[in-house]
Design an enzyme around this catalytic site. Structure first.
Site, mmCIF file in Angstrom:
data_model
loop_
_atom_site.group_PDB
_atom_site.id
_atom_site.type_symbol
_atom_site.label_atom_id
_atom_site.label_comp_id
_atom_site.label_asym_id
_atom_site.label_seq_id
_atom_site.Cartn_x
_atom_site.Cartn_y
_atom_site.Cartn_z
ATOM 1 N N TYR A 78 0.739 -1.216 0.030
ATOM 2 C CA TYR A 78 0.264 0.097 0.045
ATOM 3 C C TYR A 78 1.013 1.307 0.029
ATOM 4 N N SER A 82 0.277 9.669 -2.024
ATOM 5 C CA SER A 82 -0.867 9.458 -2.270
ATOM 6 C C SER A 82 -1.815 10.604 -2.976
ATOM 7 N N THR A 121 -4.579 2.299 -8.411
ATOM 8 C CA THR A 121 -5.570 3.273 -8.393
ATOM 9 C C THR A 121 -6.266 3.117 -9.886
ATOM 10 N N ASP A 122 -7.665 3.693 -9.805
ATOM 11 C CA ASP A 122 -8.381 3.855 -11.064
ATOM 12 C C ASP A 122 -7.535 5.143 -11.804
ATOM 13 N N GLU A 123 -6.890 5.755 -11.196
ATOM 14 C CA GLU A 123 -6.488 7.096 -11.911
ATOM 15 C C GLU A 123 -5.415 6.809 -13.154
ATOM 16 N N TYR A 148 1.169 12.280 -9.441
ATOM 17 C CA TYR A 148 0.755 11.109 -8.912
ATOM 18 C C TYR A 148 0.303 9.841 -9.709
ATOM 19 N N LYS A 152 2.069 6.066 -10.127
ATOM 20 C CA LYS A 152 1.308 4.796 -9.927
ATOM 21 C C LYS A 152 1.099 3.970 -11.172
ATOM 22 N N PRO A 190 -12.751 13.835 4.255
ATOM 23 C CA PRO A 190 -12.261 14.226 5.784
ATOM 24 C C PRO A 190 -12.171 15.971 5.827
ATOM 25 N N ARG A 191 -11.444 16.243 4.688
ATOM 26 C CA ARG A 191 -11.317 17.814 4.814
ATOM 27 C C ARG A 191 -12.576 18.439 4.967
ATOM 28 N N LYS A 203 -14.878 23.363 0.885
ATOM 29 C CA LYS A 203 -14.301 24.114 -0.162
ATOM 30 C C LYS A 203 -14.258 22.945 -1.238
ATOM 31 N N ASP A 270 -9.737 25.707 -8.983
ATOM 32 C CA ASP A 270 -9.719 24.209 -9.490
ATOM 33 C C ASP A 270 -8.387 23.627 -9.222
ATOM 34 N N ARG A 271 -8.269 22.320 -9.116
ATOM 35 C CA ARG A 271 -7.138 21.505 -9.322
ATOM 36 C C ARG A 271 -6.531 21.664 -10.771
HETATM 37 P P1 NAD Z 1 -1.985 7.385 2.641
HETATM 38 O O1 NAD Z 1 -1.224 8.638 2.277
HETATM 39 O O2 NAD Z 1 -3.180 7.523 3.677
HETATM 40 O O3 NAD Z 1 -0.996 6.274 3.522
HETATM 41 C C1 NAD Z 1 0.424 6.099 2.676
HETATM 42 C C2 NAD Z 1 1.176 5.378 3.668
HETATM 43 O O4 NAD Z 1 2.360 5.194 3.182
HETATM 44 C C3 NAD Z 1 1.472 6.224 4.935
HETATM 45 O O5 NAD Z 1 1.258 5.593 6.226
HETATM 46 C C4 NAD Z 1 2.942 6.621 4.808
HETATM 47 O O6 NAD Z 1 3.667 6.765 5.908
HETATM 48 C C5 NAD Z 1 3.492 5.325 4.165
HETATM 49 N N1 NAD Z 1 4.745 5.632 3.206
HETATM 50 C C6 NAD Z 1 4.897 6.727 2.354
HETATM 51 N N2 NAD Z 1 6.159 6.633 1.826
HETATM 52 C C7 NAD Z 1 6.659 5.430 2.292
HETATM 53 C C8 NAD Z 1 7.927 4.946 2.004
HETATM 54 N N3 NAD Z 1 8.758 5.359 1.232
HETATM 55 N N4 NAD Z 1 8.028 3.704 2.707
HETATM 56 C C9 NAD Z 1 7.310 3.135 3.638
HETATM 57 N N5 NAD Z 1 6.165 3.877 3.872
HETATM 58 C C10 NAD Z 1 5.730 4.887 3.235
HETATM 59 O O7 NAD Z 1 -2.554 6.716 1.526
HETATM 60 P P2 NAD Z 1 -3.707 5.816 1.163
HETATM 61 O O8 NAD Z 1 -4.813 6.933 0.753
HETATM 62 O O9 NAD Z 1 -4.199 5.162 2.301
HETATM 63 O O10 NAD Z 1 -3.314 4.936 -0.228
HETATM 64 C C11 NAD Z 1 -2.940 3.774 -0.215
HETATM 65 C C12 NAD Z 1 -2.655 2.961 -1.114
HETATM 66 O O11 NAD Z 1 -3.746 2.700 -2.038
HETATM 67 C C13 NAD Z 1 -1.770 3.910 -2.310
HETATM 68 O O12 NAD Z 1 -1.002 2.756 -3.071
HETATM 69 C C14 NAD Z 1 -2.599 4.696 -3.152
HETATM 70 O O13 NAD Z 1 -2.092 4.877 -4.279
HETATM 71 C C15 NAD Z 1 -3.791 3.487 -3.213
HETATM 72 N N6 NAD Z 1 -5.068 4.094 -3.708
HETATM 73 C C16 NAD Z 1 -5.692 4.981 -2.831
HETATM 74 C C17 NAD Z 1 -6.970 5.114 -2.941
HETATM 75 C C18 NAD Z 1 -7.792 6.298 -1.988
HETATM 76 O O14 NAD Z 1 -8.953 6.512 -2.376
HETATM 77 N N7 NAD Z 1 -6.919 6.986 -1.230
HETATM 78 C C19 NAD Z 1 -7.579 4.826 -4.015
HETATM 79 C C20 NAD Z 1 -7.060 3.655 -4.733
HETATM 80 C C21 NAD Z 1 -5.703 3.452 -4.579
HETATM 81 O O1 TDX Z 2 -10.843 20.407 -0.762
HETATM 82 C C1 TDX Z 2 -11.185 19.765 -1.842
HETATM 83 N N1 TDX Z 2 -12.124 20.146 -2.570
HETATM 84 C C2 TDX Z 2 -12.417 19.380 -3.968
HETATM 85 O O2 TDX Z 2 -13.296 19.711 -4.444
HETATM 86 C C3 TDX Z 2 -10.374 18.684 -1.993
HETATM 87 C C4 TDX Z 2 -9.301 18.102 -1.072
HETATM 88 C C5 TDX Z 2 -10.585 17.838 -3.384
HETATM 89 N N2 TDX Z 2 -11.693 18.120 -3.917
HETATM 90 C C6 TDX Z 2 -12.040 17.166 -5.277
HETATM 91 C C7 TDX Z 2 -10.928 16.876 -6.227
HETATM 92 C C8 TDX Z 2 -11.459 15.509 -6.629
HETATM 93 O O3 TDX Z 2 -12.468 15.768 -7.619
HETATM 94 O O4 TDX Z 2 -12.591 16.189 -4.757
HETATM 95 C C9 TDX Z 2 -12.261 15.077 -5.370
HETATM 96 C C10 TDX Z 2 -11.610 13.934 -4.521
HETATM 97 O O5 TDX Z 2 -10.269 14.565 -4.410
HETATM 98 P P1 TDX Z 2 -9.099 13.831 -3.315
HETATM 99 O O6 TDX Z 2 -9.676 13.127 -2.017
HETATM 100 O O7 TDX Z 2 -7.933 14.638 -3.313
HETATM 101 O O8 TDX Z 2 -9.084 12.364 -4.028
HETATM 102 P P2 TDX Z 2 -8.608 12.060 -5.738
HETATM 103 O O9 TDX Z 2 -7.700 13.215 -6.308
HETATM 104 O O10 TDX Z 2 -9.846 11.735 -6.465
HETATM 105 O O11 TDX Z 2 -7.596 10.756 -5.479
HETATM 106 C C11 TDX Z 2 -7.952 9.792 -4.438
HETATM 107 O O12 TDX Z 2 -8.810 8.627 -5.259
HETATM 108 C C12 TDX Z 2 -7.891 8.085 -6.046
HETATM 109 C C13 TDX Z 2 -6.779 9.361 -3.712
HETATM 110 O O13 TDX Z 2 -6.219 10.600 -3.140
HETATM 111 C C14 TDX Z 2 -5.985 8.839 -4.643
HETATM 112 O O14 TDX Z 2 -4.692 8.272 -3.886
HETATM 113 C C15 TDX Z 2 -6.626 7.632 -5.135
HETATM 114 O O15 TDX Z 2 -5.565 6.954 -6.208
#
Ligand code: NAD
Ligand code: TDX
Length: 332
Positions: A78, A82, A121-123, A148, A152, A190-191, A203, A270-271
């Site tokens: 994992y 991210s 990720t689907d991205e 990012y 991936k 969560p934000r 936001k 926007d991003r």
């Molecule tokens: P996160 O940022 O919450 O957690 C990442 C973790 O990896 C943290 O605990 C961090 O300390 C650790 N880490 C980072 N760099 C490291 C390193 N060099 N060595 C060891 N540990 C390290 O991320 P997340 O949202 O839990 O995502 C986890 C995985 O799932 C990622 O591979 C991400 O691409 C994938 N993913 C996330 C989502 C999503 O919605 N968040 C969706 C699809 C896939």
């Molecule tokens: O404050 C915000 N306002 C907002 O409109 C933030 C932080 C995000 N956004 C938008 C951007 C995206 O369209 O919300 C959507 C979700 O944003 P993120 O939570 O940053 O997620 P996203 O960029 O979609 O990527 C997430 O899903 C795929 C994870 O962070 C990735 O790790 C995963 O691969």
């Protein structure tokens, strides 16, 4: 009983996976995590010491990785940088962890001949138009947009090459957007929840029409366990739970569930390169491996997530001010 090595197990999805494994199997878990800004040791609090061992270290540390692989039956990877917004500001750590880190693990998997599951990720597939009837499948061409998602995508391709060239026993899963407890306050859901708790208006980037395909982190965990158990080596599985929603609807639902007026949010900058829509077709995982999601109702999953953030302010408060200060520098 298996000995699982879980990289990134102190992050959002990794820690949910470790809790899920402890609750649903008799496997032993060793977590390898560098505790970057995104990792939180407290996400593993309360887990039994005889089931979970924590190792503080970096996945690019080949010597440490080699030692840990020697003692594991299977590895679930994992660990990653991210967050898309961070990758636009400072891409380098994404290359180091997502590319070099994955390479380091693959070399150890090859040397020790270990089962390896790569979390992606689907991205990697880029984005879809809002009115496109298609969804991503395992055959969709890679077309990542951000630093990012491109790192991936690169890590996925390394895994495929190590399977084909060196016979590494690996599988890959590409999941859609997760929600649930233990997610860092930089991320969208969560934000906004913690903003409302703090009296800050949510936001929304741009017009908020962007669509994400939400899945509860526990459903992601059960899918990963299913793939570890029954997945075919060399295969990719898409993980999704038919949870498409646009960002505006999600913000309004959060406000409504938290007793605020639905319109009490701000549109912000926007991003750059913002992906429009993600949508997952998880037919292969469901039909070939028999997986089904358990958290189909987004409204109740979101309500439980809101309750978790209300009850666990001590977990997220230390990150909140710095996160908002960073967004403020970008007009977000
Ligand atoms: P996160 O940022 O919450 O957690 C990442 C973790 O990896 C943290 O605990 C961090 O300390 C650790 N880490 C980072 N760099 C490291 C390193 N060099 N060595 C060891 N540990 C390290 O991320 P997340 O949202 O839990 O995502 C986890 C995985 O799932 C990622 O591979 C991400 O691409 C994938 N993913 C996330 C989502 C999503 O919605 N968040 C969706 C699809 C896939
Ligand atoms: O404050 C915000 N306002 C907002 O409109 C933030 C932080 C995000 N956004 C938008 C951007 C995206 O369209 O919300 C959507 C979700 O944003 P993120 O939570 O940053 O997620 P996203 O960029 O979609 O990527 C997430 O899903 C795929 C994870 O962070 C990735 O790790 C995963 O691969």
């Amino acid at each position: 009983m298996q000995r699982l090595l879980v990289t990134g197990g102190a992050g959002f999805i990794g820690s949910n996976f470790v809790h899920h494994v402890v609750e649903n199997t008799d496997h032993h878990v060793t977590v390898l995590d560098a505790l970057t800004y995104a990792g939180n040791r407290a996400s593993l609090d309360g887990l039994p010491a005889d089931r979970v061992t924590f190792v503080h270290g970096d996945i690019t540390d080949a010597e440490l990785v080699d030692t840990l692989f020697a003692d594991a039956d299977a590895v679930v990877h994992y660990a990653a940088e991210s967050h898309n917004d961070n990758s636009l500001h400072s891409p380098r750590p994404f290359l180091d962890t997502n590319i070099v880190g994955t390479y380091t693990l693959l070399e150890a998997a090859r040397k020790h001949d270990r089962r390896f599951h790569h979390i992606s990720t689907d991205e990697v597939y880029g984005d879809l138009e809002l009115d496109d009837p298609e969804r991503f499948t395992e055959n969709t061409p890679y077309n990542p947009s951000s630093p990012y998602s491109s790192t991936k995508a690169g890590s996925d391709l390394l895994v495929r090459a190590w399977v084909r060239s060196f016979g590494v026993q690996a599988t890959i899963s590409n999941c859609s957007n997760n929600y649930g407890p233990y997610q860092h306050v930089e991320k969208f859901i969560p934000r906004q929840i913690t903003n409302v708790i703090r009296g800050i208006r949510p936001k929304l980037y741009g017009a908020g029409e962007n669509v994400r395909d939400w899945i509860h982190a526990n459903d992601h965990s059960s899918a990963v366990l299913t793939i570890l158990d029954k997945g075919r080596i060399g295969e990719t599985y898409l993980i999704g739970a038919d949870g498409e929603r646009n960002n505006k609807d999600v913000v309004e639902l959060i406000l409504e569930q938290m007793g605020q007026p639905r319109y009490a949010y701000d549109h912000v900058t926007d991003r750059a390169g913002h992906d429009l829509r993600y949508a997952i077709d998880s037919t292969k995982l469901r039909t070939e491996l028999g997986w089904t999601p358990q958290y189909a109702d987004f409204e109740s999953g979101l309500a439980a997530t809101i309750d978790w953030y209300k009850a666990n302010e001590a977990w997220w408060a230390p990150s909140k001010d710095a996160t908002e200060a960073f967004y403020a520098t970008k007009g977000q």
